[in-house]
Design an enzyme around this catalytic site. Structure first.
Site, PDB file in Angstrom:
ATOM      1  N   MET A  35       0.847  -1.106  -0.028  1.00  0.00           N
ATOM      2  CA  MET A  35       0.058   0.107   0.005  1.00  0.00           C
ATOM      3  C   MET A  35       0.772   1.210  -0.096  1.00  0.00           C
ATOM      4  O   MET A  35       2.028   1.180   0.825  1.00  0.00           O
ATOM      5  CB  MET A  35      -0.908  -0.097   1.202  1.00  0.00           C
ATOM      6  CG  MET A  35      -1.830  -0.963   1.457  1.00  0.00           C
ATOM      7  SD  MET A  35      -2.624  -1.164   2.870  1.00  0.00           S
ATOM      8  CE  MET A  35      -3.143  -3.048   2.748  1.00  0.00           C
ATOM      9  N   MET A  66      -1.901  -2.333  -3.947  1.00  0.00           N
ATOM     10  CA  MET A  66      -2.734  -1.192  -3.832  1.00  0.00           C
ATOM     11  C   MET A  66      -2.042   0.106  -3.793  1.00  0.00           C
ATOM     12  O   MET A  66      -1.718   0.940  -3.009  1.00  0.00           O
ATOM     13  CB  MET A  66      -3.363  -1.237  -2.139  1.00  0.00           C
ATOM     14  CG  MET A  66      -4.224  -2.567  -2.412  1.00  0.00           C
ATOM     15  SD  MET A  66      -4.902  -3.265  -0.622  1.00  0.00           S
ATOM     16  CE  MET A  66      -3.731  -4.349  -0.250  1.00  0.00           C
TER      17      MET A  66
HETATM   18  C1  DX5 Z   1      -7.200  -5.765   3.576  1.00  0.00           C
HETATM   19  C2  DX5 Z   1      -6.101  -6.933   3.289  1.00  0.00           C
HETATM   20  C3  DX5 Z   1      -6.281  -8.423   3.746  1.00  0.00           C
HETATM   21  C4  DX5 Z   1      -7.307  -8.679   4.725  1.00  0.00           C
HETATM   22  C5  DX5 Z   1      -6.620  -9.068   6.019  1.00  0.00           C
HETATM   23  O1  DX5 Z   1      -6.776  -4.424   2.690  1.00  0.00           O
HETATM   24  O2  DX5 Z   1      -5.910  -6.924   2.005  1.00  0.00           O
HETATM   25  O3  DX5 Z   1      -5.271  -8.662   4.052  1.00  0.00           O
HETATM   26  O4  DX5 Z   1      -8.421  -7.741   4.986  1.00  0.00           O
HETATM   27  O5  DX5 Z   1      -7.528 -10.038   6.781  1.00  0.00           O
HETATM   28  P1  DX5 Z   1      -8.727  -9.598   7.585  1.00  0.00           P
HETATM   29  O6  DX5 Z   1      -9.702  -8.816   6.912  1.00  0.00           O
HETATM   30  O7  DX5 Z   1      -9.380 -11.218   8.033  1.00  0.00           O
HETATM   31  O8  DX5 Z   1      -8.233  -9.246   8.881  1.00  0.00           O
HETATM   32 ZN    ZN Z   2      -4.559  -7.866  -0.024  1.00  0.00          ZN
END
Ligand code: DX5
Ligand code: ZN
Length: 214
Positions: A35, A66
């Site tokens: 990101m 991203m």
């Molecule tokens: C969000 C990320 C993910 C993910 C993480 O931008 O790309 O890696 O949301 O996992 P959770 O949502 O289960 O914490």
């Molecule tokens: Zn991701």
């Protein structure tokens, strides 16, 4: 059903140990979220982190860009050891050109679409991608809630898989029950963060439970 640990959720005080433990626990691929603080309001894994993951496993690296202008930065991630590279159509002026460049560089091209991006935005490019990743949270942060309105889009892409040969990946708030529901709908792979893996005890136990319930 493939499981991709989301490495932004790993313990960076012992990253190599985490990768080895997740590899031994049965991870199919390592999801690396990149990101830039501009395309999404957060900054996570950098090139050095990806190289460190690369050095600790021979399994595929699933690199989720991203970032703005992914085409212009592609070589950095190829050199860092990416196997699959996802770009967001929302972040790239020349989407098809970027996807073809990913394949020319020897990596597998993927499209990742935000919760509010319709299938129509990518349908014409399905013949040139190997992966489609549906964001079921707004990209940028782990630990969010699943956005239910993305379900019809997942069903639509599961249908389109019949005509096109791509892997359908879900990224965001994949909890055990949700994984069961979505694998039943035809999703092939799941990014595992804090909803089903990190902070849930033994990695091998968590992943084998997820596989058993699917
Ligand atoms: C969000 C990320 C993910 C993910 C993480 O931008 O790309 O890696 O949301 O996992 P959770 O949502 O289960 O914490
Ligand atoms: Zn991701």
């Amino acid at each position: 059903m493939d499981l991709y640990p989301s490495m932004m959720c790993a313990d960076y005080g012992k990253l190599a140990d985490e990768v080895r433990a997740l590899d031994a626990a049965g991870a199919d691929s390592f999801h690396c979220d990149v990101m830039d603080g501009s395309f999404v309001p957060n900054m996570t894994m950098g090139l050095m982190d990806i190289k460190a993951v690369r050095a600790s496993t021979s399994k595929p690296l699933d690199v989720h860009l991203m970032i703005e202008d992914p085409l212009g930065k592609l070589d950095l991630f190829v050199e860092a050891g990416a196997d699959v590279i996802y770009i967001h159509p929302e972040s790239e002026r020349f989407v098809a050109k970027a996807l073809l460049a990913i394949r020319d560089a020897g990596c597998a091209p993927g499209l990742a679409i935000d919760p509010d991006t319709p299938v129509a935005a990518i349908e014409d490019m399905l013949p040139i991608v190997d992966y489609v990743m549906v964001m079921t949270v707004n990209p940028g942060f782990a630990g969010q809630s699943f956005l239910e309105f993305t379900l019809p889009k997942i069903a639509q892409l599961a249908e389109l898989k019949r005509a096109h040969d791509f892997t359908l990946v879900i990224d965001g708030a994949c909890a055990p029950e949700r994984i069961r529901q979505l694998s039943g709908m035809g999703a092939d792979a799941f990014v595992l963060g804090t909803s089903a893996l990190f902070g849930h005890g033994d990695y091998a136990q968590s992943m084998s439970r997820l596989r058993a319930q699917a």
